[in-house]
Design an enzyme around this catalytic site. Structure first.
Site, PDB file in Angstrom:
ATOM      1  N   THR A 163      32.209  48.964  45.708  1.00 28.45           N
ATOM      2  CA  THR A 163      33.565  49.529  45.615  1.00 28.45           C
ATOM      3  C   THR A 163      33.572  50.905  44.934  1.00 28.45           C
ATOM      4  O   THR A 163      34.005  51.885  45.557  1.00 28.45           O
ATOM      5  CB  THR A 163      34.524  48.539  44.921  1.00 28.45           C
ATOM      6  OG1 THR A 163      34.367  47.259  45.516  1.00 28.45           O
ATOM      7  CG2 THR A 163      35.963  48.997  45.020  1.00 28.45           C
ATOM      8  N   GLU A 200      38.422  49.497  39.204  1.00 26.62           N
ATOM      9  CA  GLU A 200      38.183  48.260  39.945  1.00 26.62           C
ATOM     10  C   GLU A 200      38.116  47.027  39.047  1.00 26.62           C
ATOM     11  O   GLU A 200      37.335  46.985  38.096  1.00 26.62           O
ATOM     12  CB  GLU A 200      36.874  48.333  40.748  1.00 26.62           C
ATOM     13  CG  GLU A 200      36.726  47.091  41.647  1.00 26.62           C
ATOM     14  CD  GLU A 200      35.310  46.843  42.141  1.00 26.62           C
ATOM     15  OE1 GLU A 200      34.346  47.372  41.565  1.00 26.62           O
ATOM     16  OE2 GLU A 200      35.176  46.078  43.115  1.00 26.62           O
ATOM     17  N   SER A 210      32.993  44.711  51.005  1.00 27.71           N
ATOM     18  CA  SER A 210      33.596  45.649  50.058  1.00 27.71           C
ATOM     19  C   SER A 210      33.145  47.086  50.298  1.00 27.71           C
ATOM     20  O   SER A 210      33.836  48.021  49.882  1.00 27.71           O
ATOM     21  CB  SER A 210      33.261  45.242  48.624  1.00 27.71           C
ATOM     22  OG  SER A 210      33.938  44.052  48.313  1.00 27.71           O
ATOM     23  N   ASP A 215      36.865  39.011  42.988  1.00 30.12           N
ATOM     24  CA  ASP A 215      36.080  38.665  44.178  1.00 30.12           C
ATOM     25  C   ASP A 215      35.019  37.605  43.871  1.00 30.12           C
ATOM     26  O   ASP A 215      34.817  36.675  44.657  1.00 30.12           O
ATOM     27  CB  ASP A 215      35.414  39.942  44.684  1.00 30.12           C
ATOM     28  CG  ASP A 215      34.489  39.720  45.869  1.00 30.12           C
ATOM     29  OD1 ASP A 215      34.977  39.292  46.925  1.00 30.12           O
ATOM     30  OD2 ASP A 215      33.278  39.983  45.728  1.00 30.12           O
ATOM     31  N   ASP A 219      40.566  45.374  48.584  1.00 29.47           N
ATOM     32  CA  ASP A 219      39.773  45.761  49.757  1.00 29.47           C
ATOM     33  C   ASP A 219      39.799  44.654  50.815  1.00 29.47           C
ATOM     34  O   ASP A 219      39.593  44.895  51.993  1.00 29.47           O
ATOM     35  CB  ASP A 219      38.339  46.105  49.353  1.00 29.47           C
ATOM     36  CG  ASP A 219      37.722  45.073  48.416  1.00 29.47           C
ATOM     37  OD1 ASP A 219      38.402  44.097  48.025  1.00 29.47           O
ATOM     38  OD2 ASP A 219      36.541  45.245  48.070  1.00 29.47           O
ATOM     39  N   HIS A 220      40.055  43.420  50.381  1.00 29.96           N
ATOM     40  CA  HIS A 220      40.111  42.237  51.252  1.00 29.96           C
ATOM     41  C   HIS A 220      40.456  41.052  50.357  1.00 29.96           C
ATOM     42  O   HIS A 220      40.454  41.186  49.134  1.00 29.96           O
ATOM     43  CB  HIS A 220      38.756  41.979  51.931  1.00 29.96           C
ATOM     44  CG  HIS A 220      37.622  41.907  50.933  1.00 29.96           C
ATOM     45  ND1 HIS A 220      37.424  40.813  50.121  1.00 29.96           N
ATOM     46  CD2 HIS A 220      36.695  42.826  50.588  1.00 29.96           C
ATOM     47  CE1 HIS A 220      36.406  41.059  49.324  1.00 29.96           C
ATOM     48  NE2 HIS A 220      35.942  42.268  49.570  1.00 29.96           N
ATOM     49  N   HIS A 243      34.774  36.297  52.135  1.00 32.58           N
ATOM     50  CA  HIS A 243      36.002  37.055  52.360  1.00 32.58           C
ATOM     51  C   HIS A 243      36.764  36.449  53.538  1.00 32.58           C
ATOM     52  O   HIS A 243      36.171  35.789  54.378  1.00 32.58           O
ATOM     53  CB  HIS A 243      35.670  38.512  52.676  1.00 32.58           C
ATOM     54  CG  HIS A 243      34.814  39.158  51.641  1.00 32.58           C
ATOM     55  ND1 HIS A 243      34.181  40.354  51.836  1.00 32.58           N
ATOM     56  CD2 HIS A 243      34.466  38.752  50.402  1.00 32.58           C
ATOM     57  CE1 HIS A 243      33.488  40.657  50.761  1.00 32.58           C
ATOM     58  NE2 HIS A 243      33.650  39.705  49.874  1.00 32.58           N
ATOM     59  N   HIS A 263      34.344  33.967  45.518  1.00 32.66           N
ATOM     60  CA  HIS A 263      33.079  33.516  46.116  1.00 32.66           C
ATOM     61  C   HIS A 263      32.610  32.208  45.461  1.00 32.66           C
ATOM     62  O   HIS A 263      32.041  31.345  46.128  1.00 32.66           O
ATOM     63  CB  HIS A 263      31.980  34.571  45.931  1.00 32.66           C
ATOM     64  CG  HIS A 263      32.089  35.736  46.868  1.00 32.66           C
ATOM     65  ND1 HIS A 263      31.859  35.631  48.217  1.00 32.66           N
ATOM     66  CD2 HIS A 263      32.394  37.038  46.644  1.00 32.66           C
ATOM     67  CE1 HIS A 263      32.020  36.828  48.781  1.00 32.66           C
ATOM     68  NE2 HIS A 263      32.354  37.701  47.853  1.00 32.66           N
ATOM     69  N   ASP A 283      39.208  43.684  43.623  1.00 32.43           N
ATOM     70  CA  ASP A 283      38.307  43.271  44.703  1.00 32.43           C
ATOM     71  C   ASP A 283      38.580  41.805  45.050  1.00 32.43           C
ATOM     72  O   ASP A 283      38.529  40.931  44.184  1.00 32.43           O
ATOM     73  CB  ASP A 283      36.847  43.460  44.267  1.00 32.43           C
ATOM     74  CG  ASP A 283      35.885  43.427  45.444  1.00 32.43           C
ATOM     75  OD1 ASP A 283      36.017  42.540  46.310  1.00 32.43           O
ATOM     76  OD2 ASP A 283      34.994  44.298  45.497  1.00 32.43           O
TER      77      ASP A 283
HETATM   78 MG    MG Z   1      33.729  45.468  44.344  1.00 32.25          MG
HETATM   79 ZN    ZN Z   2      32.950  39.788  47.974  1.00 33.48          ZN
END
Ligand code: MG
Ligand code: ZN
Length: 385
Positions: free
Chosen positions: A160, A275, A107, A280, A322-323, A349, A284, A66
């Site tokens: 996710t 995952e 996500s 991610d 996912d990004h 993101h 952040h 992620d």
């Molecule tokens: Mg996720």
């Molecule tokens: Zn995120």
């Protein structure tokens, strides 16, 4: 005239103030709040010969980092002295991640695109823009009698993993998402989120319901790793698992090994989504150490997938994201000590393409620039009848 020049002087002062403000902010980010990742013990990385049986896979292991962009990967490469398990992959492409309603996806929409091949609105869990449920690859694999599994370092009800099994208009409907697990015949799931099954507003006890349906429901990671067969619900935290240092016991790599061992009992094949959720969250937090720790943990989970796939020779392993999160940039490092310095342009993101790595039968399908929805279409074409 006088008024205009005073106005201009005012603007100039504001501009200077904001420039100074920004400088201070950047300094704080790079020197105080975002220290470099420092030397650690490198783990050994194996090279696996990609000798496959046939053109189509019997099993697919899809690993989603992620928020994992190319810089997150290279931060990991640097931190492990120049090599990751990801270095085994020879078939590489890029995925465009835009959602149906936003240039920058979340996500939920990103997971839905990978799980169903359909772009939807940000926040949607495998429903389309009209809130109509979309069949996921996990559900389609299950319909064809393949074994199915989900593994995550977040709550298993988080966006996710939820996108692969649940159908909800809003990603925050955690209890409804947990209830959707009971509508399927999923064989193995391991992640956090115990409280969404046990402590619910509707008074249902989904732990008892899972046990009635034949699941071994376990919370202890060591007990989870002892399971060889049958149905397994591993709920390793009340909500999200903590960061890698505290979740300990190599939670993610061990969960992957356990899931693969159980799912591979099915002679027809399996679909497993794994995952690395917290890459991610490191983005952040604009925190290089957090990103790198989670990236290395995710890579060792990839190693577990490759270890099985290289023995099995009928398993396609796909690694993607996912990004991207954080607009991360590797601004310094040392391949001999493993030190990495990172910088971030966003605490959210970003829109950039993310890498797609594929290994095993059908891997050559995943080269070039593709849409995130194409990842689903290719998996479906290769795995299902
Ligand atoms: Mg996720
Ligand atoms: Zn995120």
């Amino acid at each position: 005239m006088k008024q205009i020049s005073m106005f201009l002087a005012g603007i100039l002062m504001l501009a200077m103030l904001s420039a100074t403000g920004q400088e201070t902010y950047k300094e704080g980010q790079s020197k105080t709040n975002n220290p470099a990742f420092q030397t650690r013990d490198f783990y050994p990385v194996k090279t696996y010969p990609e000798k496959v049986k046939g053109k189509r896979p019997k099993n697919i292991i899809l690993l989603i980092g992620d928020g994992m962009g190319a810089d997150h990967v290279f931060a990991g490469i640097t931190a492990n002295g120049g090599k990751l398990f990801l270095d085994n992959f020879r078939h590489i492409g890029f995925s465009k991640t835009q959602s149906a309603d936003k240039y920058i996806t979340d996500s939920a929409a990103g997971g839905t695109a990978l799980a169903t091949g359909v772009r939807t609105y940000n926040g949607a869990i495998s429903v389309d823009v009209n809130r109509k449920p979309l069949k996921t690859i996990l559900e389609e694999a299950e319909a064809q009698k393949l074994a199915t599994g989900l593994v995550s370092t977040s709550a298993i009800t988080h966006a996710t993993p939820a996108s692969f099994i649940a159908h909800q208009g809003a990603r925050s409907s955690y209890e409804a998402i947990a209830a959707d697990f009971l509508k399927t015949d999923i064989d193995v799931f391991i992640g956090g989120g115990y409280k969404h099954f046990a402590d619910r507003e509707d008074g249902r006890n989904l732990i008892e319901e899972l046990e009635k349906n034949g699941y071994q429901v376990l919370q202890d990671m060591h007990a989870i790793t002892q399971v060889n067969s049958g149905k397994l619900a591993g709920l390793t935290a009340p909500e999200h698992n903590p960061r890698v240092a505290e979740r300990g016991d190599n939670m993610l790599p061990q969960a992957v090994r356990t899931a693969v061992r159980i799912l591979s009992n099915n002679k027809k094949g399996f679909f497993l989504m794994v995952e690395g959720s917290q890459i991610d969250w490191g983005g952040h937090a604009m925190n290089t150490i957090y990103v790198v720790e989670e990236m290395l943990d995710f890579d060792r989970a990839i190693g577990e997938a490759l270890d099985f796939a290289a023995r099995d020779r009928e398993t396609l392993v796909i690694v993607t994201a996912d990004h991207e999160t954080g607009g991360m940039s590797v601004t310094g490092g040392n391949l001999y000590t493993g030190m990495v310095q990172g910088s971030f342009t966003s605490d959210d993101h970003t829109a950039v393409m993310v890498p797609v790595f594929a290994w095993g039968p059908g891997a050559e399908e995943f080269m070039g620039i593709m849409d995130n929805t194409d990842v689903h279409k290719k998996m479906k074409k290769l795995l299902l009848k």
